[in-house]
Motif scaffolding. Structure first.
Motif, PDB file in Angstrom:
ATOM      1  N   SER A 136      -7.680 -19.148  -7.553  1.00 36.45           N
ATOM      2  CA  SER A 136      -7.386 -20.481  -7.032  1.00 36.45           C
ATOM      3  C   SER A 136      -7.289 -20.448  -5.515  1.00 36.45           C
ATOM      4  O   SER A 136      -6.647 -19.556  -4.946  1.00 36.45           O
ATOM      5  CB  SER A 136      -6.069 -21.008  -7.604  1.00 36.45           C
ATOM      6  N   ALA A 137      -7.905 -21.430  -4.888  1.00 34.79           N
ATOM      7  CA  ALA A 137      -7.782 -21.627  -3.444  1.00 34.79           C
ATOM      8  C   ALA A 137      -6.911 -22.867  -3.215  1.00 34.79           C
ATOM      9  O   ALA A 137      -7.205 -23.943  -3.750  1.00 34.79           O
ATOM     10  CB  ALA A 137      -9.151 -21.825  -2.807  1.00 34.79           C
ATOM     11  N   VAL A 138      -5.822 -22.685  -2.456  1.00 37.53           N
ATOM     12  CA  VAL A 138      -4.874 -23.768  -2.207  1.00 37.53           C
ATOM     13  C   VAL A 138      -4.829 -24.023  -0.700  1.00 37.53           C
ATOM     14  O   VAL A 138      -4.548 -23.107   0.078  1.00 37.53           O
ATOM     15  CB  VAL A 138      -3.469 -23.405  -2.722  1.00 37.53           C
ATOM     16  N   PHE A 139      -5.086 -25.262  -0.313  1.00 39.62           N
ATOM     17  CA  PHE A 139      -5.063 -25.650   1.094  1.00 39.62           C
ATOM     18  C   PHE A 139      -3.977 -26.702   1.287  1.00 39.62           C
ATOM     19  O   PHE A 139      -3.923 -27.683   0.549  1.00 39.62           O
ATOM     20  CB  PHE A 139      -6.423 -26.199   1.521  1.00 39.62           C
ATOM     21  N   ARG A 140      -3.130 -26.499   2.301  1.00 44.71           N
ATOM     22  CA  ARG A 140      -2.033 -27.421   2.579  1.00 44.71           C
ATOM     23  C   ARG A 140      -2.076 -27.818   4.050  1.00 44.71           C
ATOM     24  O   ARG A 140      -2.250 -26.958   4.921  1.00 44.71           O
ATOM     25  CB  ARG A 140      -0.702 -26.750   2.255  1.00 44.71           C
ATOM     26  N   TYR A 141      -1.907 -29.113   4.302  1.00 49.18           N
ATOM     27  CA  TYR A 141      -1.938 -29.603   5.689  1.00 49.18           C
ATOM     28  C   TYR A 141      -0.713 -30.461   5.938  1.00 49.18           C
ATOM     29  O   TYR A 141      -0.495 -31.478   5.264  1.00 49.18           O
ATOM     30  CB  TYR A 141      -3.220 -30.394   5.959  1.00 49.18           C
ATOM     31  N   GLY A 142       0.086 -30.067   6.927  1.00 51.67           N
ATOM     32  CA  GLY A 142       1.279 -30.811   7.291  1.00 51.67           C
ATOM     33  C   GLY A 142       1.015 -31.787   8.424  1.00 51.67           C
ATOM     34  O   GLY A 142       0.333 -31.461   9.397  1.00 51.67           O
ATOM     35  N   PHE A 143       1.567 -33.005   8.296  1.00 51.90           N
ATOM     36  CA  PHE A 143       1.347 -34.034   9.310  1.00 51.90           C
ATOM     37  C   PHE A 143       2.581 -34.934   9.400  1.00 51.90           C
ATOM     38  O   PHE A 143       3.430 -34.951   8.497  1.00 51.90           O
ATOM     39  CB  PHE A 143       0.095 -34.858   8.985  1.00 51.90           C
ATOM     40  N   GLU A 158       5.326 -34.718  10.759  1.00 50.78           N
ATOM     41  CA  GLU A 158       6.582 -33.965  10.725  1.00 50.78           C
ATOM     42  C   GLU A 158       7.125 -33.723   9.320  1.00 50.78           C
ATOM     43  O   GLU A 158       7.496 -32.603   8.985  1.00 50.78           O
ATOM     44  CB  GLU A 158       7.658 -34.657  11.572  1.00 50.78           C
ATOM     45  N   ASP A 159       7.186 -34.751   8.467  1.00 50.75           N
ATOM     46  CA  ASP A 159       7.839 -34.608   7.169  1.00 50.75           C
ATOM     47  C   ASP A 159       6.889 -34.718   5.982  1.00 50.75           C
ATOM     48  O   ASP A 159       7.336 -34.783   4.834  1.00 50.75           O
ATOM     49  CB  ASP A 159       8.937 -35.670   7.008  1.00 50.75           C
ATOM     50  N   TRP A 160       5.575 -34.727   6.215  1.00 49.85           N
ATOM     51  CA  TRP A 160       4.614 -34.928   5.134  1.00 49.85           C
ATOM     52  C   TRP A 160       3.608 -33.773   5.095  1.00 49.85           C
ATOM     53  O   TRP A 160       3.259 -33.199   6.125  1.00 49.85           O
ATOM     54  CB  TRP A 160       3.829 -36.224   5.331  1.00 49.85           C
ATOM     55  N   ASP A 161       3.143 -33.471   3.888  1.00 49.24           N
ATOM     56  CA  ASP A 161       1.967 -32.606   3.774  1.00 49.24           C
ATOM     57  C   ASP A 161       1.173 -32.995   2.534  1.00 49.24           C
ATOM     58  O   ASP A 161       1.685 -33.624   1.601  1.00 49.24           O
ATOM     59  CB  ASP A 161       2.316 -31.111   3.777  1.00 49.24           C
ATOM     60  N   VAL A 162      -0.104 -32.652   2.558  1.00 43.28           N
ATOM     61  CA  VAL A 162      -0.998 -32.890   1.433  1.00 43.28           C
ATOM     62  C   VAL A 162      -1.566 -31.543   1.003  1.00 43.28           C
ATOM     63  O   VAL A 162      -1.788 -30.649   1.850  1.00 43.28           O
ATOM     64  CB  VAL A 162      -2.121 -33.879   1.817  1.00 43.28           C
ATOM     65  N   GLU A 163      -1.778 -31.372  -0.300  1.00 39.80           N
ATOM     66  CA  GLU A 163      -2.196 -30.068  -0.831  1.00 39.80           C
ATOM     67  C   GLU A 163      -3.352 -30.247  -1.803  1.00 39.80           C
ATOM     68  O   GLU A 163      -3.334 -31.148  -2.656  1.00 39.80           O
ATOM     69  CB  GLU A 163      -1.016 -29.398  -1.522  1.00 39.80           C
ATOM     70  N   VAL A 203      -9.273 -29.743 -10.717  1.00 38.99           N
ATOM     71  CA  VAL A 203      -8.789 -29.737  -9.334  1.00 38.99           C
ATOM     72  C   VAL A 203      -7.512 -30.588  -9.234  1.00 38.99           C
ATOM     73  O   VAL A 203      -7.416 -31.663  -9.830  1.00 38.99           O
ATOM     74  CB  VAL A 203      -9.874 -30.278  -8.383  1.00 38.99           C
ATOM     75  N   HIS A 204      -6.531 -30.085  -8.476  1.00 34.02           N
ATOM     76  CA  HIS A 204      -5.279 -30.800  -8.231  1.00 34.02           C
ATOM     77  C   HIS A 204      -5.228 -31.265  -6.781  1.00 34.02           C
ATOM     78  O   HIS A 204      -5.637 -30.538  -5.876  1.00 34.02           O
ATOM     79  CB  HIS A 204      -4.068 -29.881  -8.453  1.00 34.02           C
ATOM     80  N   ILE A 205      -4.666 -32.463  -6.567  1.00 33.77           N
ATOM     81  CA  ILE A 205      -4.343 -32.913  -5.217  1.00 33.77           C
ATOM     82  C   ILE A 205      -2.966 -33.566  -5.259  1.00 33.77           C
ATOM     83  O   ILE A 205      -2.637 -34.287  -6.205  1.00 33.77           O
ATOM     84  CB  ILE A 205      -5.412 -33.884  -4.660  1.00 33.77           C
ATOM     85  N   SER A 206      -2.141 -33.252  -4.265  1.00 34.31           N
ATOM     86  CA  SER A 206      -0.762 -33.754  -4.269  1.00 34.31           C
ATOM     87  C   SER A 206      -0.309 -34.043  -2.844  1.00 34.31           C
ATOM     88  O   SER A 206      -0.899 -33.563  -1.873  1.00 34.31           O
ATOM     89  CB  SER A 206       0.182 -32.749  -4.924  1.00 34.31           C
ATOM     90  N   ILE A 207       0.769 -34.822  -2.761  1.00 35.82           N
ATOM     91  CA  ILE A 207       1.390 -35.122  -1.483  1.00 35.82           C
ATOM     92  C   ILE A 207       2.881 -34.843  -1.593  1.00 35.82           C
ATOM     93  O   ILE A 207       3.485 -35.055  -2.651  1.00 35.82           O
ATOM     94  CB  ILE A 207       1.107 -36.581  -1.046  1.00 35.82           C
ATOM     95  N   ASN A 208       3.459 -34.318  -0.515  1.00 36.62           N
ATOM     96  CA  ASN A 208       4.857 -33.910  -0.510  1.00 36.62           C
ATOM     97  C   ASN A 208       5.544 -34.494   0.722  1.00 36.62           C
ATOM     98  O   ASN A 208       4.981 -34.513   1.814  1.00 36.62           O
ATOM     99  CB  ASN A 208       4.940 -32.373  -0.474  1.00 36.62           C
TER     100      ASN A 208
END
Length: 311
Positions: free
Chosen positions: A70-77, A79-84, A146-151
């Protein structure tokens, strides 16, 4: 060189790789922390399956091996959010781990579940329920679901952080090859990450969430579509470059059928070592066992590498 009381930490990306549980969106644990910029993780696992169960109303036979990369990519934006984004590649086969596990059981006089009565390194997945028959016995590989999520980080409390997230599992895997469920799932969850424990260099994580699953043709009419999942993980950094990890992951039953492996909650216990090559890089290697017997693979071997700019 001393050990910093605060350090970047992530749980192990452990998933239940049982051929049936892997069809559902039951996300792996992760930190509640949000880091700016791009981080990524490559996680590999080798899972050995052997489950033989029969009841008056059905039967389950799982004998094979699942290899997952599995390849997991996470991007923070902001300050308090990220998408994965998680992209898995899956491979079902007879594998090569049966003899290793049989010899291990014999060496320590552990129960062997009659493995000796079946062919070594064979591939057979069968689920039989009233009005529902599914069988798979040919090696297959390809992209899974494929999974996509927001945190979003909600709170920072002393040395702890609380976040909430939501995500979806898309039906990108080929259901006929048991690479995906053929349905879309949605989930929501809450996570907590804490630094230190009574002065020890320990970071710990907790996760609790729920999944609403789409209807999968592989699971039949008795499939449960509202599922819960939970987990707890701890990382003890016992030297500047090395950590030990202990983790427990659980989720609700997949079916309401009279088959214990599918109709009771799953529990998985994982142990691993983490080697930090540099502040931004680390490598994990360990294994996961079915703490609730036959609810998950007999054993899963874990290997992963992660890059994090905030390491």
């Amino acid at each position: 060189m001393g050990i910093s009381p605060a350090f970047a930490s992530e749980p192990l990306p452990v998933l239940n790789q049982s051929p049936l549980a892997a069809l559902r969106a039951l996300p792996a644990q992760r930190s509640a922390e949000v880091e700016a910029g791009l981080s990524w993780n490559i996680a590999g696992s080798i899972s050995n399956h052997f489950t033989v169960q029969e009841s008056d109303s059905g039967s389950l036979f799982l004998d094979g091996q699942s290899d997952v990369l599995s390849a997991v990519f996470r991007y923070g934006f902001l300050e308090d959010w990220d998408v994965e984004l998680t992209v898995p590649w899956r491979h079902h086969s007879g594998g090569f781990t049966d003899k290793l596990i049989i010899d291990w059981h014999k060496l320590f006089s552990l129960p062997n579940a009659d493995r000796d009565l079946y062919p070594v390194d064979d591939l057979q997945y069968r689920l039989s329920l009233p009005g529902h028959q599914r069988e798979f016995d040919e090696p297959a590989s390809g992209i899974g679901d494929v999974h996509i999520s927001i945190n979003r980080r909600l709170l920072v409390i002393d040395s702890g952080q609380l976040s909430v997230g939501a995500g979806t599992k898309m039906s990108t895997g080929k259901a006929a090859d048991w690479l995906g469920s053929g349905a879309t799932d949605f989930y929501t969850l809450m996570r907590f990450t804490g630094q230190q424990l009574n002065g020890w260099p320990v970071c710990w994580h907790g996760q609790l969430g729920a999944t609403f699953a789409g209807r999968s043709e592989l699971l039949g009419e008795e499939q449960k579509r509202l599922l819960w999942f939970a987990g707890f993980a701890a990382e003890w950094r016992f030297s500047p470059r090395w950590s030990a990890l202990l983790q427990y992951d659980a989720h609700s039953a997949l079916l309401s059928a009279d088959l214990a492996a599918l109709s009771r909650p799953t529990g998985m216990l994982s142990l691993a070592l983490r080697w930090r090559l540099a502040p931004e890089w680390w490598i994990d290697f360990g294994f996961s066992e079915d703490a609730v017997v036959e609810s998950a693979p007999d054993i899963t071997f874990l290997l992963g590498a992660r890059y994090s700019p905030g390491g």
